[in-house]
Design a protein around this motif. Sequence first.
Motif, PDB file in Angstrom:
ATOM      1  N   PRO A  25      54.392  95.087  75.840  1.00 36.11           N
ATOM      2  CA  PRO A  25      53.285  95.028  76.792  1.00 36.11           C
ATOM      3  C   PRO A  25      51.899  94.991  76.146  1.00 36.11           C
ATOM      4  CG  PRO A  25      54.152  97.251  76.684  1.00 36.11           C
ATOM      5  CD  PRO A  25      55.045  96.390  75.821  1.00 36.11           C
ATOM      6  N   ARG A  26      51.841  94.810  74.842  1.00 34.93           N
ATOM      7  CA  ARG A  26      50.562  94.835  74.119  1.00 34.93           C
ATOM      8  C   ARG A  26      50.446  93.591  73.244  1.00 34.93           C
ATOM      9  NH1 ARG A  26      48.240  97.907  69.427  1.00 34.93           N
ATOM     10  NH2 ARG A  26      50.291  97.652  68.520  1.00 34.93           N
ATOM     11  N   PRO A  27      50.093  92.432  73.831  1.00 31.51           N
ATOM     12  CA  PRO A  27      50.013  91.191  73.045  1.00 31.51           C
ATOM     13  C   PRO A  27      48.876  91.249  72.020  1.00 31.51           C
ATOM     14  CG  PRO A  27      49.183  90.827  75.254  1.00 31.51           C
ATOM     15  CD  PRO A  27      49.726  92.228  75.227  1.00 31.51           C
ATOM     16  N   LEU A  28      48.943  90.338  71.071  1.00 30.97           N
ATOM     17  CA  LEU A  28      47.892  90.228  70.057  1.00 30.97           C
ATOM     18  C   LEU A  28      46.543  89.967  70.712  1.00 30.97           C
ATOM     19  CD1 LEU A  28      49.757  87.884  67.557  1.00 30.97           C
ATOM     20  CD2 LEU A  28      49.127  90.260  67.097  1.00 30.97           C
ATOM     21  N   ASN A  29      45.509  90.616  70.198  1.00 29.27           N
ATOM     22  CA  ASN A  29      44.160  90.327  70.684  1.00 29.27           C
ATOM     23  C   ASN A  29      43.475  89.383  69.692  1.00 29.27           C
ATOM     24  OD1 ASN A  29      42.926  91.876  68.557  1.00 29.27           O
ATOM     25  ND2 ASN A  29      43.214  93.743  69.758  1.00 29.27           N
ATOM     26  N   GLY A  30      42.277  88.950  70.012  1.00 30.83           N
ATOM     27  CA  GLY A  30      41.552  87.995  69.173  1.00 30.83           C
ATOM     28  C   GLY A  30      41.327  88.488  67.761  1.00 30.83           C
ATOM     29  N   GLN A  31      41.024  89.751  67.607  1.00 35.78           N
ATOM     30  CA  GLN A  31      40.791  90.322  66.277  1.00 35.78           C
ATOM     31  C   GLN A  31      42.065  90.297  65.439  1.00 35.78           C
ATOM     32  OE1 GLN A  31      39.295  94.341  66.358  1.00 35.78           O
ATOM     33  NE2 GLN A  31      39.083  94.446  64.144  1.00 35.78           N
ATOM     34  N   GLU A  32      43.196  90.609  66.057  1.00 36.79           N
ATOM     35  CA  GLU A  32      44.470  90.608  65.328  1.00 36.79           C
ATOM     36  C   GLU A  32      44.878  89.187  64.935  1.00 36.79           C
ATOM     37  OE1 GLU A  32      46.371  94.598  67.365  1.00 36.79           O
ATOM     38  OE2 GLU A  32      46.300  92.729  68.502  1.00 36.79           O
ATOM     39  N   ILE A  33      44.630  88.230  65.805  1.00 39.87           N
ATOM     40  CA  ILE A  33      44.929  86.835  65.469  1.00 39.87           C
ATOM     41  C   ILE A  33      44.024  86.364  64.330  1.00 39.87           C
ATOM     42  CG2 ILE A  33      44.802  84.462  66.343  1.00 39.87           C
ATOM     43  CD1 ILE A  33      45.807  85.605  69.040  1.00 39.87           C
ATOM     44  N   SER A  34      42.765  86.748  64.374  1.00 31.81           N
ATOM     45  CA  SER A  34      41.834  86.411  63.300  1.00 31.81           C
ATOM     46  C   SER A  34      42.299  87.012  61.969  1.00 31.81           C
ATOM     47  CB  SER A  34      40.431  86.901  63.654  1.00 31.81           C
ATOM     48  OG  SER A  34      39.533  86.619  62.619  1.00 31.81           O
ATOM     49  N   PHE A  35      42.785  88.252  62.029  1.00 33.84           N
ATOM     50  CA  PHE A  35      43.304  88.909  60.824  1.00 33.84           C
ATOM     51  C   PHE A  35      44.493  88.125  60.262  1.00 33.84           C
ATOM     52  CE2 PHE A  35      46.491  91.736  58.958  1.00 33.84           C
ATOM     53  CZ  PHE A  35      45.778  92.240  57.887  1.00 33.84           C
ATOM     54  N   LEU A  36      45.425  87.740  61.124  1.00 30.77           N
ATOM     55  CA  LEU A  36      46.581  86.967  60.668  1.00 30.77           C
ATOM     56  C   LEU A  36      46.136  85.655  60.026  1.00 30.77           C
ATOM     57  CD1 LEU A  36      49.051  87.493  63.645  1.00 30.77           C
ATOM     58  CD2 LEU A  36      49.300  88.376  61.310  1.00 30.77           C
ATOM     59  N   ASN A  37      45.225  84.961  60.671  1.00 29.08           N
ATOM     60  CA  ASN A  37      44.732  83.698  60.113  1.00 29.08           C
ATOM     61  C   ASN A  37      44.107  83.913  58.742  1.00 29.08           C
ATOM     62  OD1 ASN A  37      45.580  82.295  62.383  1.00 29.08           O
ATOM     63  ND2 ASN A  37      43.586  82.434  63.388  1.00 29.08           N
ATOM     64  N   ASP A  38      43.362  84.983  58.595  1.00 30.40           N
ATOM     65  CA  ASP A  38      42.744  85.305  57.314  1.00 30.40           C
ATOM     66  C   ASP A  38      43.789  85.577  56.230  1.00 30.40           C
ATOM     67  OD1 ASP A  38      40.355  86.015  55.666  1.00 30.40           O
ATOM     68  OD2 ASP A  38      41.377  87.967  55.635  1.00 30.40           O
ATOM     69  N   ARG A  39      44.841  86.274  56.584  1.00 32.53           N
ATOM     70  CA  ARG A  39      45.885  86.628  55.613  1.00 32.53           C
ATOM     71  C   ARG A  39      46.616  85.394  55.093  1.00 32.53           C
ATOM     72  NH1 ARG A  39      45.631  90.870  52.870  1.00 32.53           N
ATOM     73  NH2 ARG A  39      43.925  89.489  52.542  1.00 32.53           N
ATOM     74  N   PHE A  40      46.727  84.354  55.921  1.00 28.90           N
ATOM     75  CA  PHE A  40      47.442  83.145  55.509  1.00 28.90           C
ATOM     76  C   PHE A  40      46.515  82.086  54.917  1.00 28.90           C
ATOM     77  CE2 PHE A  40      50.587  84.804  58.616  1.00 28.90           C
ATOM     78  CZ  PHE A  40      51.651  84.918  57.734  1.00 28.90           C
ATOM     79  N   ARG A  41      45.224  82.346  54.939  1.00 23.93           N
ATOM     80  CA  ARG A  41      44.246  81.397  54.403  1.00 23.93           C
ATOM     81  C   ARG A  41      44.491  81.199  52.900  1.00 23.93           C
ATOM     82  NH1 ARG A  41      39.851  83.457  56.710  1.00 23.93           N
ATOM     83  NH2 ARG A  41      40.193  82.103  58.476  1.00 23.93           N
ATOM     84  N   GLY A  42      44.231  80.026  52.434  1.00 27.40           N
ATOM     85  CA  GLY A  42      44.361  79.746  51.006  1.00 27.40           C
ATOM     86  C   GLY A  42      45.798  79.516  50.565  1.00 27.40           C
ATOM     87  N   GLY A  43      46.661  79.148  51.500  1.00 26.92           N
ATOM     88  CA  GLY A  43      48.036  78.824  51.130  1.00 26.92           C
ATOM     89  C   GLY A  43      48.941  80.015  50.903  1.00 26.92           C
ATOM     90  N   LYS A  44      48.583  81.165  51.415  1.00 31.75           N
ATOM     91  CA  LYS A  44      49.399  82.369  51.185  1.00 31.75           C
ATOM     92  C   LYS A  44      50.540  82.498  52.192  1.00 31.75           C
ATOM     93  CE  LYS A  44      45.831  84.861  48.778  1.00 31.75           C
ATOM     94  NZ  LYS A  44      45.054  86.085  48.673  1.00 31.75           N
ATOM     95  N   THR A  45      51.087  81.368  52.592  1.00 23.13           N
ATOM     96  CA  THR A  45      52.193  81.377  53.552  1.00 23.13           C
ATOM     97  C   THR A  45      53.474  81.942  52.934  1.00 23.13           C
ATOM     98  OG1 THR A  45      52.706  79.093  52.963  1.00 23.13           O
ATOM     99  CG2 THR A  45      51.264  79.437  54.881  1.00 23.13           C
ATOM    100  N   TYR A  46      53.511  82.142  51.643  1.00 20.87           N
ATOM    101  CA  TYR A  46      54.682  82.691  50.962  1.00 20.87           C
ATOM    102  C   TYR A  46      54.838  84.194  51.169  1.00 20.87           C
ATOM    103  CZ  TYR A  46      51.032  83.827  47.557  1.00 20.87           C
ATOM    104  OH  TYR A  46      49.882  84.298  46.959  1.00 20.87           O
ATOM    105  N   VAL A  47      53.779  84.885  51.568  1.00 20.22           N
ATOM    106  CA  VAL A  47      53.822  86.354  51.636  1.00 20.22           C
ATOM    107  C   VAL A  47      54.957  86.880  52.507  1.00 20.22           C
ATOM    108  CG1 VAL A  47      52.547  88.445  52.252  1.00 20.22           C
ATOM    109  CG2 VAL A  47      51.399  86.615  50.994  1.00 20.22           C
ATOM    110  N   PRO A  48      55.139  86.437  53.760  1.00 22.93           N
ATOM    111  CA  PRO A  48      56.232  87.024  54.547  1.00 22.93           C
ATOM    112  C   PRO A  48      57.616  86.702  53.985  1.00 22.93           C
ATOM    113  CG  PRO A  48      55.192  85.232  55.770  1.00 22.93           C
ATOM    114  CD  PRO A  48      54.354  85.484  54.555  1.00 22.93           C
ATOM    115  N   PHE A  49      57.741  85.586  53.279  1.00 26.63           N
ATOM    116  CA  PHE A  49      59.033  85.237  52.688  1.00 26.63           C
ATOM    117  C   PHE A  49      59.400  86.175  51.537  1.00 26.63           C
ATOM    118  CE2 PHE A  49      57.747  81.419  54.889  1.00 26.63           C
ATOM    119  CZ  PHE A  49      58.925  81.040  55.514  1.00 26.63           C
ATOM    120  N   SER A  50      58.405  86.866  50.974  1.00 25.04           N
ATOM    121  CA  SER A  50      58.665  87.782  49.850  1.00 25.04           C
ATOM    122  C   SER A  50      59.509  88.977  50.263  1.00 25.04           C
ATOM    123  CB  SER A  50      57.337  88.271  49.247  1.00 25.04           C
ATOM    124  OG  SER A  50      56.732  89.255  50.071  1.00 25.04           O
TER     125      SER A  50
END
Length: 188
Positions: free
Chosen positions: A83-108
Motif C-alpha cells: 500500500p506504499r508505492p514509490l514516491n518521486g524522491q524514491e524514483i529519483s534515487f533509483l535513477n541516480d543509482r543506475f546512472r553511469g551504466g551501473k545496471t550491474y549492481v543488482p545482479f551482484s
Amino acid sequence: MGLFDRLNSSLSGTAANLQTSVGTRTETFTFAALPESLREMQALPEADLNDPFKTAALTVCALCAYAADKDIGTEMLNWLRGPRPLNGQEISFLNDRFRGGKTYVPFSYFVGAVPENDYTPSQPFTINVCSDLNSGAEQGYMKLFIPSGGADSPRPIKLRMKGDGRWFLWEQYLLPDIRPPKSADPWA
C-alpha cells in the motif's frame, strides 16, 4: 523488585523470544529465469509474500528489471511495496543509482556474479537471503541481509508485515557502490 523492573524484565524476555524465533539462517532462492513483467513475478511461488525472505529475493529481481526497463521495474517494486508505492524522491534515487551504466549492481546479489566476470550470475539465478539474531528485533518488521559479489559485507533490506500476514518491501539498501566490474576498472 519494583513495578517497572518487572515490566522491563518482561519486555526483555519478549524481545529475546522474538529474536530467537528468527535466529541466524540463510534461505536460498533459485530462479530459472528472471521475471520480465509483473505478471511473471506474480506467477512465481515466492509471490505469495508470506515470508520476508521471499519478498527480499523478489526485490532483487525487481531491481534487475528496473535496470533494464524503469517502467516494468517500477511496477514490480510498487507491487512489492504494497500500500506504499514509490514516491518521486524514491524514483529519483533509483535513477541516480543506475546512472553511469551501473545496471550491474543488482545482479551482484546472485551467486557467481563477481567483478572478474562483470557480474554475470551463474544460471539458474540463485540468491541467498540471511538473517541474524537482531533481524526480528522490531515488531512487525524484519531486517535481512543479502550478500553481494562486489561488497565485503551483506547489504540490508527491511520488510514490513501487513495485517494479513504478507511481507512487503519497506526499505532497501542494496544499491550503494560496489567494486567496479573488471571491464570498467582501469586498474584491472
